[in-house]
Design a protein around this motif. Structure first.
Motif, PDB file in Angstrom:
ATOM      1  N   ARG A 108      33.533  89.534  58.675  1.00  0.00           N
ATOM      2  CA  ARG A 108      33.507  89.803  60.115  1.00  0.00           C
ATOM      3  C   ARG A 108      33.459  88.486  60.871  1.00  0.00           C
ATOM      4  NH1 ARG A 108      28.142  92.286  61.819  1.00  0.00           N
ATOM      5  NH2 ARG A 108      27.576  90.077  62.008  1.00  0.00           N
TER       6      ARG A 108
ATOM      7  N   ASP B  96      32.704  86.123  63.818  1.00  0.00           N
ATOM      8  CA  ASP B  96      31.748  86.106  64.919  1.00  0.00           C
ATOM      9  C   ASP B  96      32.047  85.024  65.946  1.00  0.00           C
ATOM     10  OD1 ASP B  96      30.251  88.170  63.686  1.00  0.00           O
ATOM     11  OD2 ASP B  96      29.208  86.694  62.435  1.00  0.00           O
TER      12      ASP B  96
ATOM     13  N   GLY C 207      31.905  83.385  60.588  1.00  0.00           N
ATOM     14  CA  GLY C 207      31.452  84.762  60.654  1.00  0.00           C
ATOM     15  C   GLY C 207      30.499  85.129  59.548  1.00  0.00           C
ATOM     16  N   THR C 208      30.433  86.426  59.304  1.00  0.00           N
ATOM     17  CA  THR C 208      29.456  87.004  58.386  1.00  0.00           C
ATOM     18  C   THR C 208      30.162  87.826  57.323  1.00  0.00           C
ATOM     19  OG1 THR C 208      27.902  87.172  60.232  1.00  0.00           O
ATOM     20  CG2 THR C 208      27.400  88.458  58.253  1.00  0.00           C
TER      21      THR C 208
ATOM     22  N   ARG D 243      35.305  93.774  69.527  1.00  0.00           N
ATOM     23  CA  ARG D 243      34.499  92.551  69.355  1.00  0.00           C
ATOM     24  C   ARG D 243      35.323  91.279  69.473  1.00  0.00           C
ATOM     25  NH1 ARG D 243      32.674  90.918  65.190  1.00  0.00           N
ATOM     26  NH2 ARG D 243      30.727  89.937  65.851  1.00  0.00           N
TER      27      ARG D 243
END
Length: 557
Positions: A179, A181, A195-196, A264
Motif C-alpha cells: 500500500r 502511503d 508505503g506499508t 487514497r
C-alpha cells in the motif's frame, strides 16, 4: 513492524493493478524498461474493477456497426461527445484535448489494436445512453456499445497475459499487498514511492482484504505512473464531493465497486504537488439493485434497461421526458434527487423483463463471460435470462403480482414506511399509457421512443420488447423493481497533458510523475466532462494507460 525495505528499484513504477495499470505496465515493459507493478490488494484481485465489468467498449464506425445498418462517423461521435461533456471551465483545456484524441482513437486504431491481441466483440452493438432528445445534446445518436466476448475478464486478459509474460522473463516484478502511503520527492521530481506492506490475504476477488501492517517499503523508479482508480467505494468521499447541481446526496446508496476503490492515492498524489481538477464531476447510476448474493459489502448491480418500463418516483409519479430507461443517466439522477427520496420504481411486465433486462457485471452474464454460445442462444428463448430470473425470485427489490392492486400492495410493503402508492392512481396512469398502444403513432414520447428503437435491427432482435398493453394478462405477470442509486465512477481527477504527465497548479509537468485511468478522469483530469457516453470508462483506461506507459518508457530512454 519491520524496518523499511530500501533498495528496490525499476525504470518504471506503476501504482495500481487495474486495467489502466496493466496496460501501462505492459507498454513500458514492451519498450524494454524494467517495471515494478504495485497493488495493495492480493494477486487474485489483479485487473481491478474491469474484471467485474460487462466489457462494453465505445467504437466508432466499426464493422459491427456497419453490419447492423448503423451509419456512424468520427464527426457524429465528436458531436455527441461535446453535447454530453458540456465543457465550460478553464480547467477543461486538457480534458477536451484528451476527449478529442480518444474519439480519434475510437474511430481509428482502437479496434485493430485490441484485435491483434486476440480481443473480440459480440456482433450486435448495443445502444447505451440514448440521450436527452436533442441532436446537439447529451447521448449517443447511434448504437456504439460493443460488448467484449468474454466481458470484463476478456478485456483484462490480453494485458494480464502480456504482463505475466514479462514477469516470467524478470523484466517486470509484482508487489502485491503493498500500500503506497507517499510519493518520494527529490529536487522537485518524483523518484519513487513509500508505503506499508500488508499481511497476506486469501480472500476472494472483490472482497475486503485485511489491513494488518507488517513492514514498510520504499521502491524507486525514474518514472512513477499512478493508476489507482477513483472514490466510488468510499461513500463518505462520494457525498463530500457531491455537487449541488445533482441535488442532495442520497443517505442510502449501493456500492457498484469494491471497498478498495477508496480514493487514497488521489489525495496522496495531490499532496505531492499534482493538481486535482473537476472533483465534483461524477457518474452514478439510478437503476441499482441490492445484490441478493453479494461479493462485497453493500454490493449493487445495475440494470441495463431497454426503453419500455414505466419509470415512477417513490411516490408513484411518472418521470417526465426525457427520463426514460437507458436515456439520460445524470439527468434522471438530478430529477430523482429533487423528489426527496433515495429510490424509484420500474413497473413492467414479464414480456418486458424477458427482452429488455440485462445486468451489468461479468458474473451476471455467464454466457458472454464464459464464451458459451449454447447458453447465449437461450437468451432468445422464452423466459428471462438465468441471472435476471434469480434476481426476480430472490432480490429484495422485486415485486411480482398477477394484478395491479397486488403489485401496489407489494410495492408499499417494500418501499419506505410512511410512503403509500395509491393503487387507483397507478391503475389510471397505466390505463392511459395502454390506450396509446392502439395506434402506430402516439403523443406519448416514451412509446414513440421505443417504437423508434425497434427500427434499429439490434434492438428489435434482442433488446426492445414489442409494444404491448401492460394490463393485458397474456404479457404478465406484472413486475415492479425498486431502484437504488449505485455509485460508480469519478469523472475528475489528476490533471495530465497528452503524454499522461501530471501537472502542477502552475500548469507545469511534475517531473517523473504520470497518471492513467479513473484517477485522472480517464484522461486529462476529466475527458468526459459532465456526462459519459458509456463504453468509455474501460476505453479511457486502455487509452490513457497506453499513453502513459509509452511516454514514461520514452522518458526513461
Amino acid at each position: 513492524m519491520a524496518e523499511r525495505t530500501v533498495g528496490q528499484q525499476a525504470d518504471v513504477v506503476v501504482v495500481g493493478g487495474g486495467l489502466a495499470g496493466l496496460v501501462a505496465a505492459a507498454e513500458a515493459a514492451d519498450a524494454g524498461r524494467s517495471v515494478i507493478l504495485i497493488d495493495q490488494e492480493p494477486e487474485q484481485s489483479l485487473g481491478g474493477q474491469a474484471f467485474w465489468s460487462l466489457g462494453g467498449l465505445f467504437l466508432v464506425d466499426s464493422p459491427e456497426q456497419r453490419r447492423m445498418g448503423v451509419k456512424d462517423s468520427r464527426d457524429l461521435a465528436w458531436q455527441d461527445w461535446l453535447g454530453s461533456a458540456q465543457f465550460d471551465r478553464e480547467e477543461d483545456r486538457w480534458p477536451r484535448a484528451w476527449a478529442e484524441a480518444y474519439v480519434d482513437f475510437a474511430a481509428g486504431e482502437k479496434r485493430a489494436w485490441l484485435r491483434q491481441m486476440g480481443h473480440r466483440v459480440f456482433p450486435i452493438v448495443g445502444w447505451a445512453e440514448r440521450g436527452d432528445g436533442r441532436a446537439e445534446g447529451h447521448g449517443n445518436s447511434v448504437p456504439r456499445f460493443h460488448i467484449t466476448w468474454g466481458t470484463g475478464p476478456g478485456v483484462v486478459e490480453p494485458f494480464e497475459r502480456r504482463v505475466r509474460e514479462h514477469a516470467g522473463t524478470g523484466r517486470l516484478q509484482f508487489r502485491f499487498r503493498h500500500r503506497v502511503d507517499a510519493l518520494v520527492l527529490e529536487s522537485g521530481a518524483v523518484v519513487g514511492v513509500q508505503g506499508t506492506v500488508l499481511a497476506p490475504d486469501s480472500v476472494a476477488r472483490g472482497m475486503a482484504s485485511n489491513r494488518e501492517e507488517i513492514a514498510d517499503f520504499e521502491i524507486r523508479g525514474q518514472a512513477v505512473i499512478v493508476t489507482s482508480g477513483g472514490i466510488g467505494g468510499n461513500h463518505d468521499l462520494v457525498r463530500k464531493a457531491w455537487p449541488a447541481r445533482l441535488g442532495t446526496p442520497p443517505k442510502r446508496m449501493v456500492a457498484g465497486v469494491p471497498a478498495h476503490v477508496d480514493g487514497r492515492m488521489l489525495q496522496i498524489t495531490g499532496e505531492a504537488g499534482a493538481r486535482i481538477i473537476n472533483p465534483d464531476r461524477m457518474w452514478h447510476y439510478v437503476e441499482g439493485l441490492r445484490n441478493w448474493d453479494p461479493i462485497w459489502d453493500n454490493h449493487g448491480i445495475r440494470i441495463l434497461p431497454g426503453p419500455s418500463s414505466l419509470w415512477l418516483d417513490a411516490e408513484g409519479n411518472r418521470l417526465p421526458a426525457p427520463y426514460f430507461p437507458g436515456f439520460d443517466t445524470l439527468g434522471t439522477l438530478t430529477h430523482l434527487r429533487s423528489t426527496g427520496h433515495d429510490y424509484s420504481w420500474f413497473v413492467l411486465t414479464q414480456a418486458v423483463i424477458e427482452k429488455e433486462f440485462a445486468l451489468s457485471g461479468s458474473e451476471q452474464n455467464p454466457d458472454l463471460t464464459g464464451k458459451d454460445v449454447k447458453l447465449l442462444l437461450s437468451r432468445v428463448r422464452a423466459g428471462a435470462a438465468g441471472p435476471v430470473e434469480a434476481f426476480k425470485q430472490h432480490g429484495e427489490d422485486f415485486v411480482v403480482a398477477d394484478t395491479l392492486e397486488e403489485l401496489v400492495e407489494g410495492m408499499n410493503r417494500v418501499g419506505d414506511a410512511g410512503l403509500h402508492i395509491d393503487a387507483g392512481a397507478l391503475r389510471e396512469l397505466v390505463e392511459k399509457r395502454d390506450r396509446e398502444i392502439d395506434n402506430e403513432f402516439t403523443k406519448d414520447a416514451q412509446i414513440t421512443a421505443l417504437r423508434g428503437a425497434r427500427n434499429y435491427r439490434g434492438d428489435k432482435l434482442i433488446r426492445v420488447a414489442s409494444p404491448h398493453k401492460f394490463l393485458d394478462p397474456k404479457h404478465g405477470p406484472l413486475i415492479a423493481v425498486r431502484l437504488n442509486v449505485l455509485t460508480r465512477k469519478t469523472l475528475g481527477g489528476l490533471e495530465t497533458d497528452l503524454s499522461g504527465r501530471c501537472l502542477t497548479s502552475e500548469g507545469e509537468p511534475l517531473p517523473g510523475l504520470y497518471a492513467a485511468g479513473e484517477v485522472n478522469g480517464f484522461g486529462g483530469g476529466g475527458m468526459h466532462g459532465y456526462n459519459a457516453l458509456e463504453g468509455t470508462f474501460l476505453g479511457g483506461c486502455l487509452f490513457s494507460g497506453r499513453t502513459a506507459g509509452r511516454a514514461a518508457a520514452a522518458q526513461v530512454g
